[in-house]
Design an enzyme around this catalytic site. Sequence first.
Site, PDB file in Angstrom:
ATOM      1  N   CYS A   1      66.162  -1.341 -14.675  1.00  0.00           N
ATOM      2  CA  CYS A   1      66.158   0.106 -14.672  1.00  0.00           C
ATOM      3  C   CYS A   1      67.577   0.670 -13.960  1.00  0.00           C
ATOM      4  O   CYS A   1      68.481   0.273 -14.418  1.00  0.00           O
ATOM      5  CB  CYS A   1      64.988   0.762 -14.074  1.00  0.00           C
TER       6      CYS A   1
ATOM      7  N   HIS B   1      60.382  -1.738 -15.968  1.00  0.00           N
ATOM      8  CA  HIS B   1      60.055  -2.237 -14.488  1.00  0.00           C
ATOM      9  C   HIS B   1      59.423  -3.400 -14.832  1.00  0.00           C
ATOM     10  O   HIS B   1      58.081  -3.393 -14.447  1.00  0.00           O
ATOM     11  CB  HIS B   1      59.525  -1.183 -13.497  1.00  0.00           C
TER      12      HIS B   1
ATOM     13  N   GLU C   1      58.445  -5.517 -12.544  1.00  0.00           N
ATOM     14  CA  GLU C   1      57.851  -5.790 -11.225  1.00  0.00           C
ATOM     15  C   GLU C   1      56.657  -4.970 -11.116  1.00  0.00           C
ATOM     16  O   GLU C   1      55.848  -5.032 -10.197  1.00  0.00           O
ATOM     17  CB  GLU C   1      58.759  -5.734  -9.877  1.00  0.00           C
TER      18      GLU C   1
HETATM   19  N1  GLN Z   1      66.807   7.617 -13.337  1.00  0.00           N
HETATM   20  C1  GLN Z   1      67.160   6.543 -12.619  1.00  0.00           C
HETATM   21  C2  GLN Z   1      68.780   6.654 -12.676  1.00  0.00           C
HETATM   22  O1  GLN Z   1      69.292   7.136 -13.434  1.00  0.00           O
HETATM   23  C3  GLN Z   1      66.776   5.290 -12.872  1.00  0.00           C
HETATM   24  C4  GLN Z   1      65.354   5.205 -12.961  1.00  0.00           C
HETATM   25  C5  GLN Z   1      64.556   3.883 -12.409  1.00  0.00           C
HETATM   26  O2  GLN Z   1      65.271   2.865 -11.943  1.00  0.00           O
HETATM   27  N2  GLN Z   1      63.254   3.978 -12.552  1.00  0.00           N
HETATM   28  O3  GLN Z   1      69.426   5.675 -11.740  1.00  0.00           O
END
Ligand code: GLN
Length: 182
Positions: A79, A162, A164
Amino acid sequence: MTIAILALQGAFAEHQQMLQCMGVDSFFVRNLNDWKREKDGLIIPGGESTAIMRIIRDEALFDPVREAILSGLPVLGTCAGLIMLDGEHLGTMSIRVRRNAYGRQLGSFHTVGGFGGIGAVPMTFIRAPYIESVSDGVEVLSVVDGHIVAAKQGNQLVTAFHPELNGDTRIHEYFLSMMGGM
Ligand code: GLN
């Protein structure tokens, strides 16, 4: 095998729990001193990429982390960790990323999607990015609703979701297999 987990902000504890369940040693990296410890791989967790970026610079970790990845240290970015590897951040991976790509209504959702070499895996997306385009040398591992959500470039593995946050350890196992298995 010992995995370093960048623990500046975000969901770093969940990665450690997952590795613990798998019997794999890990430690948190919060500063340069931590970074100097022996490690076989690195996890950059989800969270907020703007915050992670600010702290990685403040702690003078930006250059050493970047150089280690470019020298071949296996890295899993999830992410915000995926965002950290793109051209506008650490710049180690040849991908173009759209942040917060699913809009407000679909900000967070759960699905099951195919993942190259593994099969169907649970995927939790939280204000997730997706990969808009990849350059040569980047292997696309998963596409959900027409968008790339996982990819690999040599020693670098990224997921927009994610892994995890589910009990399923297969993505972490896949990452560990990039270092020659557990
Ligand atoms: N929206 C976050 C970003 O732009 C990422 C979200 C996440 O890691 N769950 O960094």
